[in-house]
Write a protein that holds these residues in place. Sequence first.
Motif, PDB file in Angstrom:
ATOM      1  N   LEU A  86     -56.874  59.941  32.902  1.00  0.00           N
ATOM      2  CA  LEU A  86     -57.985  60.812  32.625  1.00  0.00           C
ATOM      3  C   LEU A  86     -57.811  60.707  31.211  1.00  0.00           C
ATOM      4  O   LEU A  86     -56.860  60.199  30.626  1.00  0.00           O
ATOM      5  CB  LEU A  86     -57.416  62.407  32.573  1.00  0.00           C
ATOM      6  CG  LEU A  86     -57.473  62.813  34.815  1.00  0.00           C
ATOM      7  CD1 LEU A  86     -55.594  62.786  34.618  1.00  0.00           C
ATOM      8  CD2 LEU A  86     -58.083  64.300  34.431  1.00  0.00           C
ATOM      9  N   ARG A  87     -58.930  60.595  30.740  1.00  0.00           N
ATOM     10  CA  ARG A  87     -58.695  60.802  29.048  1.00  0.00           C
ATOM     11  C   ARG A  87     -59.732  61.673  28.113  1.00  0.00           C
ATOM     12  O   ARG A  87     -60.936  62.282  29.045  1.00  0.00           O
ATOM     13  CB  ARG A  87     -59.439  59.390  28.734  1.00  0.00           C
ATOM     14  CG  ARG A  87     -59.131  58.228  29.018  1.00  0.00           C
ATOM     15  CD  ARG A  87     -59.777  56.926  28.842  1.00  0.00           C
ATOM     16  NE  ARG A  87     -59.447  55.608  29.596  1.00  0.00           N
ATOM     17  CZ  ARG A  87     -59.824  55.057  30.276  1.00  0.00           C
ATOM     18  NH1 ARG A  87     -61.017  54.103  30.153  1.00  0.00           N
ATOM     19  NH2 ARG A  87     -58.637  54.038  30.897  1.00  0.00           N
ATOM     20  N   GLY A  88     -59.206  62.294  27.571  1.00  0.00           N
ATOM     21  CA  GLY A  88     -59.741  63.611  26.875  1.00  0.00           C
ATOM     22  C   GLY A  88     -58.495  64.024  25.474  1.00  0.00           C
ATOM     23  O   GLY A  88     -57.271  63.366  25.258  1.00  0.00           O
ATOM     24  N   GLY A  89     -58.484  65.036  25.033  1.00  0.00           N
ATOM     25  CA  GLY A  89     -57.880  66.064  25.175  1.00  0.00           C
ATOM     26  C   GLY A  89     -56.562  66.541  25.487  1.00  0.00           C
ATOM     27  O   GLY A  89     -56.241  66.598  27.028  1.00  0.00           O
ATOM     28  N   THR A  90     -54.894  66.285  25.509  1.00  0.00           N
ATOM     29  CA  THR A  90     -54.171  66.181  26.115  1.00  0.00           C
ATOM     30  C   THR A  90     -53.418  67.166  25.450  1.00  0.00           C
ATOM     31  O   THR A  90     -52.462  68.264  26.108  1.00  0.00           O
ATOM     32  CB  THR A  90     -52.972  65.239  25.630  1.00  0.00           C
ATOM     33  OG1 THR A  90     -52.719  64.386  24.735  1.00  0.00           O
ATOM     34  CG2 THR A  90     -53.787  63.862  26.786  1.00  0.00           C
ATOM     35  N   HIS A  91     -53.503  67.670  24.231  1.00  0.00           N
ATOM     36  CA  HIS A  91     -52.871  69.387  23.183  1.00  0.00           C
ATOM     37  C   HIS A  91     -54.202  69.286  22.482  1.00  0.00           C
ATOM     38  O   HIS A  91     -53.891  69.730  21.661  1.00  0.00           O
ATOM     39  CB  HIS A  91     -51.604  68.222  22.633  1.00  0.00           C
ATOM     40  CG  HIS A  91     -50.447  67.372  23.652  1.00  0.00           C
ATOM     41  ND1 HIS A  91     -50.653  66.587  23.881  1.00  0.00           N
ATOM     42  CD2 HIS A  91     -48.774  68.347  23.584  1.00  0.00           C
ATOM     43  CE1 HIS A  91     -49.358  66.259  24.387  1.00  0.00           C
ATOM     44  NE2 HIS A  91     -48.911  66.954  24.488  1.00  0.00           N
ATOM     45  N   VAL A 106     -50.051  58.134  28.722  1.00  0.00           N
ATOM     46  CA  VAL A 106     -50.294  56.948  27.933  1.00  0.00           C
ATOM     47  C   VAL A 106     -50.066  57.092  25.985  1.00  0.00           C
ATOM     48  O   VAL A 106     -49.479  55.911  25.553  1.00  0.00           O
ATOM     49  CB  VAL A 106     -51.565  56.082  28.341  1.00  0.00           C
ATOM     50  CG1 VAL A 106     -51.591  55.074  27.706  1.00  0.00           C
ATOM     51  CG2 VAL A 106     -51.852  56.494  29.998  1.00  0.00           C
ATOM     52  N   ARG A 107     -50.742  57.692  25.694  1.00  0.00           N
ATOM     53  CA  ARG A 107     -51.282  58.670  24.240  1.00  0.00           C
ATOM     54  C   ARG A 107     -52.262  60.043  24.913  1.00  0.00           C
ATOM     55  O   ARG A 107     -52.252  60.264  25.116  1.00  0.00           O
ATOM     56  CB  ARG A 107     -52.441  57.755  23.987  1.00  0.00           C
ATOM     57  CG  ARG A 107     -53.221  57.325  22.699  1.00  0.00           C
ATOM     58  CD  ARG A 107     -54.188  56.366  21.861  1.00  0.00           C
ATOM     59  NE  ARG A 107     -55.282  56.760  23.076  1.00  0.00           N
ATOM     60  CZ  ARG A 107     -55.534  55.886  24.273  1.00  0.00           C
ATOM     61  NH1 ARG A 107     -54.740  55.066  24.663  1.00  0.00           N
ATOM     62  NH2 ARG A 107     -56.888  55.880  24.926  1.00  0.00           N
ATOM     63  N   VAL A 154     -53.351  60.563  30.120  1.00  0.00           N
ATOM     64  CA  VAL A 154     -52.935  60.296  30.879  1.00  0.00           C
ATOM     65  C   VAL A 154     -52.909  59.865  32.795  1.00  0.00           C
ATOM     66  O   VAL A 154     -54.412  59.393  32.421  1.00  0.00           O
ATOM     67  CB  VAL A 154     -52.515  62.231  30.968  1.00  0.00           C
ATOM     68  CG1 VAL A 154     -52.623  62.399  29.723  1.00  0.00           C
ATOM     69  CG2 VAL A 154     -53.626  62.697  31.923  1.00  0.00           C
ATOM     70  N   ARG A 155     -51.354  59.647  32.653  1.00  0.00           N
ATOM     71  CA  ARG A 155     -52.053  59.249  34.197  1.00  0.00           C
ATOM     72  C   ARG A 155     -50.896  59.482  35.097  1.00  0.00           C
ATOM     73  O   ARG A 155     -49.887  59.986  35.412  1.00  0.00           O
ATOM     74  CB  ARG A 155     -50.669  57.294  34.944  1.00  0.00           C
ATOM     75  CG  ARG A 155     -52.120  56.289  34.473  1.00  0.00           C
ATOM     76  CD  ARG A 155     -51.351  55.250  34.207  1.00  0.00           C
ATOM     77  NE  ARG A 155     -50.992  55.009  35.573  1.00  0.00           N
ATOM     78  CZ  ARG A 155     -52.026  53.806  35.971  1.00  0.00           C
ATOM     79  NH1 ARG A 155     -53.328  53.823  36.161  1.00  0.00           N
ATOM     80  NH2 ARG A 155     -51.353  53.465  38.151  1.00  0.00           N
ATOM     81  N   GLN A 185     -48.461  58.532  17.879  1.00  0.00           N
ATOM     82  CA  GLN A 185     -49.336  58.179  17.296  1.00  0.00           C
ATOM     83  C   GLN A 185     -50.771  58.760  18.148  1.00  0.00           C
ATOM     84  O   GLN A 185     -50.328  58.449  19.178  1.00  0.00           O
ATOM     85  CB  GLN A 185     -49.810  56.802  17.538  1.00  0.00           C
ATOM     86  CG  GLN A 185     -48.543  55.807  16.612  1.00  0.00           C
ATOM     87  CD  GLN A 185     -48.832  56.338  14.789  1.00  0.00           C
ATOM     88  OE1 GLN A 185     -49.490  56.521  14.154  1.00  0.00           O
ATOM     89  NE2 GLN A 185     -47.494  57.009  14.361  1.00  0.00           N
ATOM     90  N   ALA A 186     -52.396  59.192  17.321  1.00  0.00           N
ATOM     91  CA  ALA A 186     -53.243  59.446  18.105  1.00  0.00           C
ATOM     92  C   ALA A 186     -54.073  59.402  16.825  1.00  0.00           C
ATOM     93  O   ALA A 186     -54.658  59.128  16.020  1.00  0.00           O
ATOM     94  CB  ALA A 186     -52.631  60.743  18.447  1.00  0.00           C
ATOM     95  N   ALA A 187     -55.595  59.551  17.414  1.00  0.00           N
ATOM     96  CA  ALA A 187     -56.505  59.329  17.636  1.00  0.00           C
ATOM     97  C   ALA A 187     -57.021  60.247  15.975  1.00  0.00           C
ATOM     98  O   ALA A 187     -57.794  59.849  15.113  1.00  0.00           O
ATOM     99  CB  ALA A 187     -57.868  59.343  18.047  1.00  0.00           C
TER     100      ALA A 187
END
Length: 361
Positions: free
Chosen positions: A126-131, A161-162, A173-174, A238-240
Amino acid sequence: MTLLRIDGSYGEGGGQIIRTALSLAALTGTAVRLENIRARRRKPGLAAQHLTAVKAVALLCDARIGGAELGSQTLEFIPGRPVRAGDYTLDVGEAREGGSAGAVMLVLQTVLPPLALAEGASTVSLRGGTHVPMSPPFDYVREVWLPTLARMGVRAELSLVRSGWYPVGKGEVRLVVAGGRRSLEALKARHRGTLQAVTGRALAANLPAHIPERMAARARAVLADAGIAAAIEPAVLQAACAGAGLFLTARYDHCLAGFTALGRRGKSAERVAEEACGALLAHHRSGAALDQHLADQIVLPAALCREESLFSVERITPHLTTNAWVVDRFGLARVDVRLAECGTGLVRIHGNPAGVCHAHP
Ligand SMILES: Nc1ncnc2c1ncn2[C@@H]1O[C@H](COP(=O)(O)OP(=O)(O)OP(=O)(O)O)[C@@H](O)[C@H]1O
């Protein structure tokens, strides 16, 4: 074909009505029509995160969908077959031109129950906002929600993952889900027992190391003043885009509870720490087992049990009563939410002895 109508303006009137309804539609093979979607929000209709959840659940059960567009306030969802385990990649950023920091944890919470009851193992990327604000952060899902589901028989592992923060997102996340469950085991947490430990992570992305260190130090001091020793680790990721937050877990004999505060420009690291600790201490003083967020997020899994779940909660929120109402609309399990001592709540979810029925065509 008759469609089960769900009024999205009911109670809290937010995105959770859609997510819960879709998980249950996929699990039970029920065709649904959602109306007045997110009617109580400033910008009603489907946003990127909800649209990602709709498309994700549709993939799981090969559903025919109508109205799956950004801003749509009506959605028809007709499952085509029982949920299929597999490898799925879901990207909230793709749902809107210019990207989105939509909460991937909410999408994850939508697909996990159906996959846990599917035949075979699945992986979900899943990709997007994690926090991100107004949603369970990665740390909450990994430390509180998933371990609670593990007690109910769900075998799943989650890794970061990031990290992805507001407004850019782009985290990943995975999730690995074992699957193969026919129903879940009831949650019994009327009493929480004693506090065993408080642990936590103070995180900063693309910011100097002194920020998480100050959050961790202030949190340890606030909790120590209340007689609680806490193990809180500071870390820089590290993040975008930049972001920061403190994530605490209280481990009681019979349950877990989680507390979050996110940073923003102009808010000191110390204030972030005080906010998260304040939430933890308020919960601790309440004497209840589940924190207010876990209660609404456990209603759906508890509806998939054959036996009765019973737990106390710090307070009854509109999210909790609204989710109880959605479960009730599917006739799967009866949810009884009652006010108990000192403003806490007591939730009883009468399981379904017949288990979840896949009434697919
Ligand atoms: N700090 C937090 N920790 C854990 N869970 C949280 C936290 N903040 C919010 N949540 C959970 O996030 C979910 C938000 O649901 P809600 O219906 O408000 O959704 P939404 O789709 O994000 O959007 P919207 O409110 O914009 O419609 C709820 O389950 C709530 O308990």
